[in-house]
Structure formats: structure tokens, C-alpha cells
Design a protein around this motif. Structure first.
Motif, PDB file in Angstrom:
ATOM      1  N   MET A   1     -15.004  -9.403  -9.735  1.00 60.43           N
ATOM      2  CA  MET A   1     -13.908  -9.961  -8.962  1.00 60.43           C
ATOM      3  C   MET A   1     -13.544  -8.977  -7.864  1.00 60.43           C
ATOM      4  SD  MET A   1     -11.554 -12.340  -8.457  1.00 60.43           S
ATOM      5  CE  MET A   1     -11.948 -13.325  -9.866  1.00 60.43           C
ATOM      6  N   THR A   2     -13.408  -9.487  -6.658  1.00 58.10           N
ATOM      7  CA  THR A   2     -12.994  -8.639  -5.541  1.00 58.10           C
ATOM      8  C   THR A   2     -11.548  -8.958  -5.191  1.00 58.10           C
ATOM      9  OG1 THR A   2     -15.235  -8.539  -4.682  1.00 58.10           O
ATOM     10  CG2 THR A   2     -13.483  -7.952  -3.163  1.00 58.10           C
ATOM     11  N   TYR A   3     -10.809  -7.901  -4.911  1.00 58.86           N
ATOM     12  CA  TYR A   3      -9.397  -8.005  -4.572  1.00 58.86           C
ATOM     13  C   TYR A   3      -9.185  -7.431  -3.175  1.00 58.86           C
ATOM     14  CZ  TYR A   3      -9.153  -8.426  -9.635  1.00 58.86           C
ATOM     15  OH  TYR A   3      -9.353  -8.808 -10.931  1.00 58.86           O
ATOM     16  N   VAL A   4      -8.102  -7.876  -2.520  1.00 56.93           N
ATOM     17  CA  VAL A   4      -7.771  -7.385  -1.185  1.00 56.93           C
ATOM     18  C   VAL A   4      -6.279  -7.068  -1.142  1.00 56.93           C
ATOM     19  CG1 VAL A   4      -7.385  -9.718  -0.242  1.00 56.93           C
ATOM     20  CG2 VAL A   4      -7.977  -7.839   1.294  1.00 56.93           C
ATOM     21  N   ARG A   5      -5.972  -6.012  -0.392  1.00 60.75           N
ATOM     22  CA  ARG A   5      -4.586  -5.604  -0.176  1.00 60.75           C
ATOM     23  C   ARG A   5      -4.427  -5.249   1.295  1.00 60.75           C
ATOM     24  NH1 ARG A   5       0.171  -3.799  -1.997  1.00 60.75           N
ATOM     25  NH2 ARG A   5       1.007  -1.872  -1.132  1.00 60.75           N
ATOM     26  N   PHE A   6      -3.320  -5.684   1.874  1.00 63.79           N
ATOM     27  CA  PHE A   6      -2.961  -5.339   3.245  1.00 63.79           C
ATOM     28  C   PHE A   6      -1.720  -4.463   3.160  1.00 63.79           C
ATOM     29  CE2 PHE A   6      -5.105  -9.396   3.265  1.00 63.79           C
ATOM     30  CZ  PHE A   6      -6.017  -9.274   4.308  1.00 63.79           C
ATOM     31  N   GLN A   7      -1.808  -3.284   3.738  1.00 61.61           N
ATOM     32  CA  GLN A   7      -0.705  -2.341   3.586  1.00 61.61           C
ATOM     33  C   GLN A   7      -0.546  -1.479   4.828  1.00 61.61           C
ATOM     34  OE1 GLN A   7      -1.966   0.064   0.240  1.00 61.61           O
ATOM     35  NE2 GLN A   7      -2.954   1.541   1.576  1.00 61.61           N
ATOM     36  N   ALA A   8       0.560  -0.746   4.859  1.00 63.81           N
ATOM     37  CA  ALA A   8       0.791   0.210   5.938  1.00 63.81           C
ATOM     38  C   ALA A   8      -0.338   1.227   5.944  1.00 63.81           C
ATOM     39  CB  ALA A   8       2.128   0.917   5.734  1.00 63.81           C
ATOM     40  N   ALA A   9      -0.753   1.639   7.131  1.00 59.22           N
ATOM     41  CA  ALA A   9      -1.802   2.650   7.243  1.00 59.22           C
ATOM     42  C   ALA A   9      -1.247   4.049   7.008  1.00 59.22           C
ATOM     43  CB  ALA A   9      -2.470   2.569   8.609  1.00 59.22           C
ATOM     44  N   LEU A  10       0.084   4.185   7.121  1.00 55.66           N
ATOM     45  CA  LEU A  10       0.732   5.474   6.928  1.00 55.66           C
ATOM     46  C   LEU A  10       1.769   5.358   5.820  1.00 55.66           C
ATOM     47  CD1 LEU A  10       1.342   6.260  10.708  1.00 55.66           C
ATOM     48  CD2 LEU A  10      -0.491   7.159   9.250  1.00 55.66           C
ATOM     49  N   PRO A  11       1.946   6.393   5.017  1.00 54.47           N
ATOM     50  CA  PRO A  11       2.942   6.320   3.936  1.00 54.47           C
ATOM     51  C   PRO A  11       4.370   6.391   4.476  1.00 54.47           C
ATOM     52  CG  PRO A  11       1.989   8.518   4.034  1.00 54.47           C
ATOM     53  CD  PRO A  11       1.246   7.669   5.041  1.00 54.47           C
ATOM     54  N   ASP A  12       5.292   5.849   3.675  1.00 50.55           N
ATOM     55  CA  ASP A  12       6.705   5.973   4.020  1.00 50.55           C
ATOM     56  C   ASP A  12       7.203   7.363   3.587  1.00 50.55           C
ATOM     57  OD1 ASP A  12       7.146   5.839   1.262  1.00 50.55           O
ATOM     58  OD2 ASP A  12       8.236   3.954   1.319  1.00 50.55           O
ATOM     59  N   ARG A  13       8.484   7.581   3.684  1.00 57.50           N
ATOM     60  CA  ARG A  13       9.048   8.906   3.365  1.00 57.50           C
ATOM     61  C   ARG A  13       8.862   9.303   1.904  1.00 57.50           C
ATOM     62  NH1 ARG A  13      14.468   7.720   6.721  1.00 57.50           N
ATOM     63  NH2 ARG A  13      13.528   7.938   8.777  1.00 57.50           N
ATOM     64  N   GLN A  14       8.685   8.305   1.039  1.00 57.02           N
ATOM     65  CA  GLN A  14       8.462   8.588  -0.379  1.00 57.02           C
ATOM     66  C   GLN A  14       6.972   8.672  -0.728  1.00 57.02           C
ATOM     67  OE1 GLN A  14      10.834   5.970   0.467  1.00 57.02           O
ATOM     68  NE2 GLN A  14      12.331   7.614   0.439  1.00 57.02           N
ATOM     69  N   GLY A  15       6.121   8.577   0.290  1.00 55.98           N
ATOM     70  CA  GLY A  15       4.680   8.668   0.058  1.00 55.98           C
ATOM     71  C   GLY A  15       4.032   7.363  -0.353  1.00 55.98           C
ATOM     72  N   ARG A  16       4.759   6.240  -0.245  1.00 55.24           N
ATOM     73  CA  ARG A  16       4.223   4.929  -0.627  1.00 55.24           C
ATOM     74  C   ARG A  16       3.601   4.235   0.573  1.00 55.24           C
ATOM     75  NH1 ARG A  16       9.713   2.435  -2.472  1.00 55.24           N
ATOM     76  NH2 ARG A  16      10.068   3.256  -0.395  1.00 55.24           N
TER      77      ARG A  16
END
Length: 121
Positions: A1-16
Motif C-alpha cells: 500500500m502506498t500512502y501520500v502526505r502533503f505538508q509544510a516543507a519547513l518545520p514550525d517553531r515546535q519542529g513539526r
């Protein structure tokens, strides 16, 4: 099974690395969206709410585990295809994002027919 995630390219102040829905919703709360972008966000958030299970409706604590994030199953193209409009909003505001694909994104702590929530390895 292949999964995909779209997210910020840079972390926020908490490292997320926040997901695109969180990013666009945060921009809306800050009043940064144009009226048309706000209409898109509201209509599409409502569509997702009506057509897919919110993992927190099944398990309110699912995101309490450090690093827990959602990934879409590529076998749910109707869910994945609507992300494009959110990405267009991020692009219009010069918010860098990335697409991640994985067959093993982490330890699965929630799953349904369309998505998983994992704690990354």
C-alpha cells in the motif's frame, strides 16, 4: 500500500511539519486568505467532513502521540485530488510545501479505508 502526505516543507517553531489542511486553516484564522480562497477552504473542508472519517471522531486521542500525522491512501483518489486547491492557496502565499510518498510511513495507530495516522519511524 502506498500512502501520500502533503505538508509544510519547513518545520514550525515546535519542529513539526504541519499538513496542508492545518496550514490553510491557520492562514484563514489569521485573516490571510482572499475571499475566494476562503470560500474554497470552507466548501472543501465541509466536503471532507461530509465524505471522510475524521480520525479524531473515532479516537479523540489519536493525535496525542508525539509526531502523529495523517497519510492518505493513494487508493482514495477522490480524497487526494481535492488537495490541489489547498496547494494552490499555499503557492499563492509563497508557503513552501512538499509531497511525501511512502509504502511504510510509520507505526500505524489509526486506519480506515482512505487514510492512516502514523507515528513516524
Amino acid at each position: 500500500m502506498t500512502y501520500v502526505r502533503f505538508q509544510a516543507a519547513l518545520p514550525d517553531r515546535q519542529g513539526r511539519f504541519l499538513g496542508v489542511f492545518a496550514l490553510v486553516n491557520m492562514m484563514a484564522r489569521r485573516g490571510q486568505l482572499t475571499p475566494a480562497q476562503q470560500v474554497f477552504r470552507r466548501l472543501n473542508n465541509d466536503w471532507y467532513d461530509a465524505n471522510f472519517t475524521n480520525p479524531t471522531d473515532v479516537d479523540p486521542t489519536v493525535y496525542d502521540q508525539p509526531g502523529a500525522v495523517a497519510w492518505f491512501r493513494l487508493t482514495s483518489p477522490q480524497l487526494v485530488s481535492r488537495v490541489a486547491g489547498y496547494l494552490e492557496i499555499l503557492d499563492a502565499h509563497a508557503v513552501p510545501w512538499e509531497r511525501l510518498d511512502s509504502d511504510d510511513p510509520g507505526r500505524i495507530i489509526y486506519k480506515d479505508a482512505d487514510q492512516v495516522v502514523v507515528v513516524p519511524w
